[in-house]
Design an enzyme around this catalytic site. Sequence first.
Site, PDB file in Angstrom:
ATOM      1  CG  ASN A   1      41.846  25.350  40.756  1.00 18.37           C
ATOM      2  OD1 ASN A   1      40.858  26.175  41.089  1.00 18.37           O
ATOM      3  ND2 ASN A   1      42.503  24.438  41.348  1.00 18.37           N
ATOM      4  CD1 TRP A   2      40.524  30.754  36.950  1.00 18.30           C
ATOM      5  CD2 TRP A   2      38.776  32.196  37.520  1.00 18.30           C
ATOM      6  NE1 TRP A   2      40.195  31.226  35.900  1.00 18.30           N
ATOM      7  CE2 TRP A   2      39.228  32.259  35.895  1.00 18.30           C
ATOM      8  CE3 TRP A   2      37.928  33.017  37.733  1.00 18.30           C
ATOM      9  CZ2 TRP A   2      38.448  32.689  35.171  1.00 18.30           C
ATOM     10  CZ3 TRP A   2      36.976  33.713  36.922  1.00 18.30           C
ATOM     11  CH2 TRP A   2      37.257  33.642  35.498  1.00 18.30           C
ATOM     12  CE  LYS A   3      45.531  26.003  42.364  1.00 21.11           C
ATOM     13  NZ  LYS A   3      46.676  25.737  42.970  1.00 21.11           N
ATOM     14  CG  HIS A  26      43.372  20.922  43.718  1.00 25.03           C
ATOM     15  ND1 HIS A  26      44.010  21.318  44.871  1.00 25.03           N
ATOM     16  CD2 HIS A  26      43.841  21.260  42.623  1.00 25.03           C
ATOM     17  CE1 HIS A  26      45.006  21.995  44.102  1.00 25.03           C
ATOM     18  NE2 HIS A  26      44.811  22.105  43.001  1.00 25.03           N
ATOM     19  CD  GLU A  34      45.912  24.253  46.287  1.00 22.88           C
ATOM     20  OE1 GLU A  34      45.035  24.971  45.740  1.00 22.88           O
ATOM     21  OE2 GLU A  34      47.057  24.325  45.465  1.00 22.88           O
ATOM     22  CD  GLU A  38      46.432  19.670  39.672  1.00 21.28           C
ATOM     23  OE1 GLU A  38      46.613  20.664  39.133  1.00 21.28           O
ATOM     24  OE2 GLU A  38      45.684  19.544  40.586  1.00 21.28           O
ATOM     25  N   GLY A  41      52.053  25.245  41.951  1.00 22.71           N
ATOM     26  CA  GLY A  41      52.448  26.512  42.524  1.00 22.71           C
ATOM     27  C   GLY A  41      53.877  26.780  42.965  1.00 22.71           C
ATOM     28  CB  SER A  59      54.647  24.819  37.984  1.00 24.31           C
ATOM     29  OG  SER A  59      54.577  25.307  39.137  1.00 24.31           O
TER      30      SER A  59
HETATM   31  P1  PGA Z   1      49.580  25.573  39.396  1.00 25.78           P
HETATM   32  O1  PGA Z   1      48.377  24.979  40.049  1.00 25.78           O
HETATM   33  O2  PGA Z   1      49.362  25.731  38.129  1.00 25.78           O
HETATM   34  O3  PGA Z   1      49.750  26.947  40.087  1.00 25.78           O
HETATM   35  O4  PGA Z   1      50.773  24.968  39.992  1.00 25.78           O
HETATM   36  C1  PGA Z   1      48.022  23.801  39.497  1.00 25.78           C
HETATM   37  C2  PGA Z   1      46.663  23.266  40.279  1.00 25.78           C
HETATM   38  O5  PGA Z   1      46.590  23.363  41.474  1.00 25.78           O
HETATM   39  O6  PGA Z   1      45.627  22.752  39.802  1.00 25.78           O
END
Ligand code: PGA
Length: 253
Positions: A11-13, A97, A99, A169, A175, A215
């Site tokens: 996931n490049w966000k 997700h 976010e 997650e 993150g 992470s």
């Molecule tokens: P991260 O993000 O690997 O940077 O913790 C995971 C995600 O949000 O899918």
Amino acid sequence: MANRKPYVGGNWKMNLHRGEAHALARQLRQTLTMADKVEVTVMPAFPYLIEVAEILKGSAIKVGAQDFYTQANGAFTGEVSLSMVKDCGCQVVLVGHSERRHVIGESDALINEKVLAALGAGLEVILAIGEKLDQREAGKTDSINAGQVCLGLAGVKAEQMAKVTLAYEPVWAIGTGKTATAADAQNAHLAIRKTVASLYGQTVADGVRIQYGGSCKPSNAKELFSQPDIDGGLIGGAALKAVDFKGIVEAAL
Ligand code: PGA
């Protein structure tokens, strides 16, 4: 991992501009030789979907969209439809997700509408779920996950579950550099699989892939992915560098 093919999503966000997205896609295409033994999807930002899909065309690496809107077309300023992301070459969409749940404010009801719309459009869905830190500390991890699974999958038929992957997650691990221990993640995954079994029966539950996200990096991926109910990962930060993502994909073999 039973007979489930491991699945790693990148996931490049809201990262990587045009040239960087192209370069990463090219590097992955050249270096991910094992992508037939592991399913791999990358999810670039909207403006670069079509070009990344062109670069990866004919490879085993699929392209997914990080979001979309449920309606087919019309007056929905700023939104992007499922037929548009399909048109760009996407086979996969990410829904739920953390976010989008906790920063953008998407509700369980909207997440469920998105799951149903995407499956109706014939796309694969990665449905992300997970508890926040205070919920974990209050001992609510499994009940939060069960609730998000039940609400997210409401109305999804058993035969549609072949197109659904779950991603556990824990919000506090995304993150932050803090990873769930392999044992904690395994416990959560097992509980999630039991929830799927209660909804669809054991056969469907045994077939559904559950990715771990939060992470995940080359140094911890192997231990996480060796747990019986962890079927790969959903990767954020470590998906932005070809060498790290490759290391994680190799750990899933
Ligand atoms: P991260 O993000 O690997 O940077 O913790 C995971 C995600 O949000 O899918």
